[in-house]
Design a protein around this motif. Sequence first.
Motif, PDB file in Angstrom:
ATOM      1  N   SER A 203       0.821  -1.206   0.000  1.00 35.89           N
ATOM      2  CA  SER A 203       0.000   0.000   0.000  1.00 35.89           C
ATOM      3  C   SER A 203       0.854   1.255   0.000  1.00 35.89           C
ATOM      4  N   TYR A 204       0.433   2.222  -0.792  1.00 39.12           N
ATOM      5  CA  TYR A 204       1.060   3.545  -0.755  1.00 39.12           C
ATOM      6  C   TYR A 204       0.663   4.296   0.507  1.00 39.12           C
ATOM      7  N   LYS A 205      -0.610   4.314   0.796  1.00 37.73           N
ATOM      8  CA  LYS A 205      -1.125   5.084   1.928  1.00 37.73           C
ATOM      9  C   LYS A 205      -0.515   4.627   3.241  1.00 37.73           C
ATOM     10  N   GLU A 210       3.096   8.911  -1.818  1.00 35.56           N
ATOM     11  CA  GLU A 210       2.096   9.575  -2.648  1.00 35.56           C
ATOM     12  C   GLU A 210       1.593   8.610  -3.719  1.00 35.56           C
ATOM     13  N   GLU A 211       0.274   8.459  -3.824  1.00 32.43           N
ATOM     14  CA  GLU A 211      -0.293   7.516  -4.789  1.00 32.43           C
ATOM     15  C   GLU A 211      -1.108   8.199  -5.879  1.00 32.43           C
ATOM     16  N   ASN A 212      -1.229   9.507  -5.841  1.00 37.19           N
ATOM     17  CA  ASN A 212      -2.081  10.206  -6.799  1.00 37.19           C
ATOM     18  C   ASN A 212      -1.292  10.994  -7.834  1.00 37.19           C
ATOM     19  N   VAL A 613      11.324  -6.495  10.130  1.00 35.22           N
ATOM     20  CA  VAL A 613       9.986  -6.273   9.586  1.00 35.22           C
ATOM     21  C   VAL A 613      10.007  -6.333   8.067  1.00 35.22           C
ATOM     22  N   TYR A 614       8.944  -6.868   7.507  1.00 33.36           N
ATOM     23  CA  TYR A 614       8.714  -6.840   6.058  1.00 33.36           C
ATOM     24  C   TYR A 614       7.881  -5.605   5.741  1.00 33.36           C
ATOM     25  N   ALA A 615       8.428  -4.720   4.914  1.00 34.86           N
ATOM     26  CA  ALA A 615       7.735  -3.496   4.523  1.00 34.86           C
ATOM     27  C   ALA A 615       6.809  -3.787   3.351  1.00 34.86           C
ATOM     28  N   PRO A 616       5.506  -3.611   3.508  1.00 37.54           N
ATOM     29  CA  PRO A 616       4.552  -3.973   2.441  1.00 37.54           C
ATOM     30  C   PRO A 616       4.478  -2.923   1.334  1.00 37.54           C
ATOM     31  N   HIS A 617       5.538  -2.835   0.552  1.00 37.64           N
ATOM     32  CA  HIS A 617       5.553  -1.888  -0.559  1.00 37.64           C
ATOM     33  C   HIS A 617       4.620  -2.386  -1.662  1.00 37.64           C
ATOM     34  N   GLY A 696       5.048   5.420  -8.408  1.00 42.57           N
ATOM     35  CA  GLY A 696       6.326   4.907  -7.937  1.00 42.57           C
ATOM     36  C   GLY A 696       6.210   3.428  -7.617  1.00 42.57           C
ATOM     37  N   SER A 697       7.049   2.596  -8.231  1.00 46.62           N
ATOM     38  CA  SER A 697       7.004   1.166  -7.991  1.00 46.62           C
ATOM     39  C   SER A 697       8.393   0.577  -8.162  1.00 46.62           C
ATOM     40  N   LEU A 698       8.700  -0.399  -7.302  1.00 46.87           N
ATOM     41  CA  LEU A 698      10.010  -1.039  -7.296  1.00 46.87           C
ATOM     42  C   LEU A 698       9.994  -2.240  -8.232  1.00 46.87           C
TER      43      LEU A 698
END
Length: 710
Positions: A203-205, A210-212, A613-617, A696-698
């Motif tokens: 999730s971005y939020k 920023e997701e917009n 921790v696993y970051a939920p990108h 933005g995406s990895l």
Amino acid sequence: MRTLSRLRNLNPLRILSNRPRYQRVPNGSPFDFQRYQWPATGKERWRLSLPRMSTVKFIAFAIVSIVVLAILGGGVHHQVTKRRPKTVEENGLPFYWMHYWRLDGYYNGVRTLVSPAQYESENGYNMSEPHTHLEDPEVKLAPEPPLDPVRYDPYPDWESAEYLEQHEEVHKCYLDAEETVEAPDIYAYPGLPQHMSQPMYGSYKELGLEENVCFERFGRLGPYGYGYNESVGGLGIGNLSERAGSEKVFQQSGHIDYSNVDWGSAQKRCFEKNKARFAEEQPNGKKRTERHAYVLRTWTGYDYQPHQLLSLRAMINELSLKSGGEYDVHFLVHVKNNSIPIWASPRIYQETLQKHVPREFWNISTLWSEKQMEMYYPEPFPDNFANMAGSNLHGVYRSAHFPLQWFSQQYPEYDFVWNWEMDLRYTGHYWEFNTRIGEWAQKQPRKGIWERSKRFWIPEQHGDYDNFTKFVEQETREVDIAANDVQRSGPVPLWGPYQDFPNRGMLAPLNETIPPTSYEEDNYEWGVGEHADLVVFNPLFDPAMTNWVFSWDVTGYNRSVPIPPRRAAIITVARLSKRLLNTMHEETWRMRHTMFPEMWPPSVCMHHGLKAVYAPHPVYFDRDWDVETMNRVFNYPKEIWDSLFGWGEHNLLGSSFYYKSGFSGALWRRWLGQWENGEGGKKQEEAGSGRMCLRGSLHHPVKRENGPVG
């Protein structure tokens, strides 16, 4: 009933459509080791191998498999044969996820941009056909983007009274010593292409991203030399691609001459101007700013292509110069020829560096060799459980963490080290991504952190992250009650250091990692505000519950007792704290302990009670997965060979982030304007909706980015 309804509505024309067939993969039986390679030209290619294994490794793996099968008995073979999906020859679609609609909204271009209020996601989550393209003949798209690109600035307002009240002043950094060339900005569109897809998990939020907005190639890469000629300091790439409206980026950014930039000197000047921010003692109770080393693992003989240079420049500029020195980007260069005595002669060291690294990066590069690691961490390293890689312990394949540990010892000024790979790409802003992930990890409570981190969080299925946390807690309690007689590699839940297992000596855990209360008494308070020692980008799974091939590559522990409990995260990309790297270093040289690179940092955290921790990108997929099925397949495999971290990895071929993803590189090249599998390229973009614009995406892996523009 819902499943029957979907079967009734299954459209066989999907299989016979003209959609490109890059998604097809072979039979997924554990006894069929044909592996699929994502086609580069639209034609399917096949090879015989195990994932990341040579022929010798394959033979070793086969022997181990035969022994395991003999122990389990012949019934397993019949069960597996019965469960085996049909082959390509039998029905053309060996895996159920191939029946899902292909998501094509990624390829809607800048001419379809709409405001966030008007945007509608493409995803139907397999409940209906996705609304992918704007194909209504009555809809006439404008020849140029309907929105204008704007400067993208995710940084704090360094000059605001609010910031200066709590932090030392941030001084502006420049590319040149004369301070005439400012560190450039990048540009984004304040909207999204209509019907662009949503990520399937992450999730971005939640992460504060920023997701917009979306990024296209000129606004993202133009400030670093893309889209203009070498005569004015650019790289001369991108000039022939579709570029309607791109002049609005260059009207703001101008053309920067990168021909004489020295990034090492620029980073050093930036730190010197801002070093008061990082001092251990801060005046007037102000907050100290942590320092990060962003380490790119490269090697002699690596081919630095022009598109790669753009990404490297973006990292240095956005992470270091624009942030006032919070990050330093380093190249950790593996000298493959062990006969070169880089540690003995400064002249040889410099000659080797200059031969294999582009000039602009000379002063951010550090050389190392496997022979050097043999001296730094000398033998013996006894009692390996299973060397499935069939290679030397000090080799980079099995011990990529050795040079990283060594690096941290040489540069103790860094609070964190980011272990980054050369085949990673990010379409968004680096500082925003890395900093927001670190801030999110710092906020996470320790209670349930291992249990949350072993699962994929699918927002469409689980709700928001708070709801996901409650769900995991409830599920953990149920499992704990129901599974008292089940052997596990660790307790449920994990709480503090886990050292209650037979071993041949371990370092004692640190006092600060001992839980202040019991698990039940804690109200999600312990750990909040504590920096994470390890942040990873895929779940932290228990290798004992999978058939991951490197699960038993554990060295230095007593083989007369059971193998130690351990955790792993696929892909070595991670942020590691100095505390974690010091502990790994001590365990390695003092106790002679080590494991496979993707298993060693998580297992050290588990044993010593460090915060991981696993970051939920956000991760995207090329198919419109049903989320209930995704949750079941990704989080609840019925058998160990169904796990994604083993034979079930075919489920991630169509993701934007995994070690063997095919979609990730294909999507990145399409975003660059290149022709891929019969699609994309200049002609199609000009005749259609223009060049792509992504959030933005990895992306991983991106093994090549020099395809034809078509």
